[in-house]
Design a protein around this motif. Structure first.
Motif, PDB file in Angstrom:
ATOM      1  N   CYS A  37       0.867  -1.175   0.000  1.00 31.36           N
ATOM      2  CA  CYS A  37       0.000   0.000   0.000  1.00 31.36           C
ATOM      3  C   CYS A  37       0.907   1.229   0.000  1.00 31.36           C
ATOM      4  O   CYS A  37       1.787   1.341   0.844  1.00 31.36           O
ATOM      5  CB  CYS A  37      -0.888   0.003   1.240  1.00 31.36           C
ATOM      6  SG  CYS A  37      -1.673   1.597   1.546  1.00 31.36           S
ATOM      7  N   ALA A  39       0.300   4.116   0.938  1.00 28.65           N
ATOM      8  CA  ALA A  39       0.069   4.989   2.099  1.00 28.65           C
ATOM      9  C   ALA A  39       0.714   4.424   3.367  1.00 28.65           C
ATOM     10  O   ALA A  39       1.451   5.112   4.059  1.00 28.65           O
ATOM     11  CB  ALA A  39      -1.430   5.195   2.307  1.00 28.65           C
ATOM     12  N   CYS A  40       0.428   3.137   3.690  1.00 28.97           N
ATOM     13  CA  CYS A  40       0.912   2.606   4.969  1.00 28.97           C
ATOM     14  C   CYS A  40       2.068   1.615   4.798  1.00 28.97           C
ATOM     15  O   CYS A  40       2.686   1.195   5.779  1.00 28.97           O
ATOM     16  CB  CYS A  40      -0.226   1.948   5.747  1.00 28.97           C
ATOM     17  SG  CYS A  40      -0.906   0.476   4.961  1.00 28.97           S
ATOM     18  N   CYS A  62      -7.769   0.771   1.338  1.00 25.40           N
ATOM     19  CA  CYS A  62      -6.760  -0.171   1.820  1.00 25.40           C
ATOM     20  C   CYS A  62      -7.306  -0.879   3.058  1.00 25.40           C
ATOM     21  O   CYS A  62      -7.907  -0.245   3.924  1.00 25.40           O
ATOM     22  CB  CYS A  62      -5.479   0.577   2.171  1.00 25.40           C
ATOM     23  SG  CYS A  62      -4.319  -0.407   3.132  1.00 25.40           S
ATOM     24  N   CYS A  65      -5.018   0.553   6.346  1.00 28.94           N
ATOM     25  CA  CYS A  65      -5.071   1.929   6.853  1.00 28.94           C
ATOM     26  C   CYS A  65      -6.316   2.685   6.393  1.00 28.94           C
ATOM     27  O   CYS A  65      -6.494   3.853   6.734  1.00 28.94           O
ATOM     28  CB  CYS A  65      -3.823   2.697   6.433  1.00 28.94           C
ATOM     29  SG  CYS A  65      -3.657   2.891   4.652  1.00 28.94           S
TER      30      CYS A  65
HETATM   31 ZN   LIG Z   1      -2.650   1.139   3.584  1.00 30.93          ZN
END
Ligand SMILES: [Zn+2]
Length: 245
Positions: A37, A39-40, A62, A65
């Motif tokens: 992912c 983002a995380c 996701c 997160c």
């Molecule tokens: Zn994520």
């Protein structure tokens, strides 16, 4: 039945093209690490890697997160699936694979340009080398037409880049030189015409709806790719129709 298999193949490869779009211009490896992912950073499990389906099942977020997943991911997968079906219906045998490779690279170029206003040299070089190799092993056009295509495509945009002082990027010039070699001069002229037409119309719409200002840069690569797709599949018919008219 085979059409369905081609569609699924397209979806799966579209998933790989997403990785290319995300990683290539960042200079990251396409193979390692496994998909995460953005983002995380959590590593994605097998169930989260099913093209389009995972996106919908996870509520477009996701699982770790809850950050929304960019719509580009399912879009590219779906586009690649449809693209492969179209190519499969148009090109028999080996030609399908050659065309599928060409348009897969073009799709990656279009989306990188859309997002970052850049056309990576590596991808244009790959296209140029591929076009040269195919022309050597399985020539589809006379060499003269291919070489004039380089001049018609690359030369024209180069002049435009000089005249407009940066309005046209160097990446577009190089891309058109490579595409000119692949398509030959006649289809190259049609491709350019289509790209300018579609780009112009889009520009007018973006200005009229206030989504872009006059000075905002609009990447031209996606329109070249769209023009290439139309010229590649229907160019001969369009030219014949035009000449008769
Ligand atoms: Zn994520």
């Amino acid at each position: 039945m085979l059409v369905l298999a081609v569609f699924v193949l397209g979806l799966l490869l579209g998933s790989f093209l997403n990785v290319c779009i995300y990683r290539l211009h960042r200079g990251e490896s396409l193979i390692t690490p496994p998909s995460r992912c953005p983002a995380c950073g959590r590593r994605l499990r097998a169930g989260e890697l099913i093209p389009v389906v995972s996106y919908l099942l996870q509520g477009r977020r996701c699982r770790g997160c809850s950050t929304p997943i960019h719509w580009r991911y399912p879009l590219v997968e779906l586009l690649t699936g449809l693209l492969y079906v179209a190519l499969y219906l148009y090109y028999p045998g080996v030609d399908f694979f050659l065309q599928a490779f060409l348009y897969s690279v073009l799709l990656v170029i279009a989306f990188i340009d859309l997002e970052h206003q850049i056309i990576p040299n590596r991808l244009v070089l790959l296209l140029g080398a591929f076009a040269l190799l195919v022309q050597l092993l399985r020539p589809a056009l006379p060499w003269g037409s291919a070489l004039w295509g380089v001049l018609a495509g690359g030369g024209f945009l180069f002049l435009l880049a000089v005249v407009s002082r940066g309005g046209m990027g160097g990446g577009d010039v190089k891309l058109m030189a490579a595409l000119g070699f692949w398509y030959g001069w006649q289809l190259t002229l049609l491709l350019l015409f289509l790209a300018f037409l579609l780009g112009g119309l889009t520009g007018i719409i973006l200005l009229a709806t206030g989504r872009k200002k006059r000075k905002d840069p609009v990447p031209f690569g996606p329109f070249l790719v769209l023009g290439a797709f139309i010229a590649g599949l229907w160019g001969e018919q369009i030219l014949r129709w035009y000449l008769r008219w």
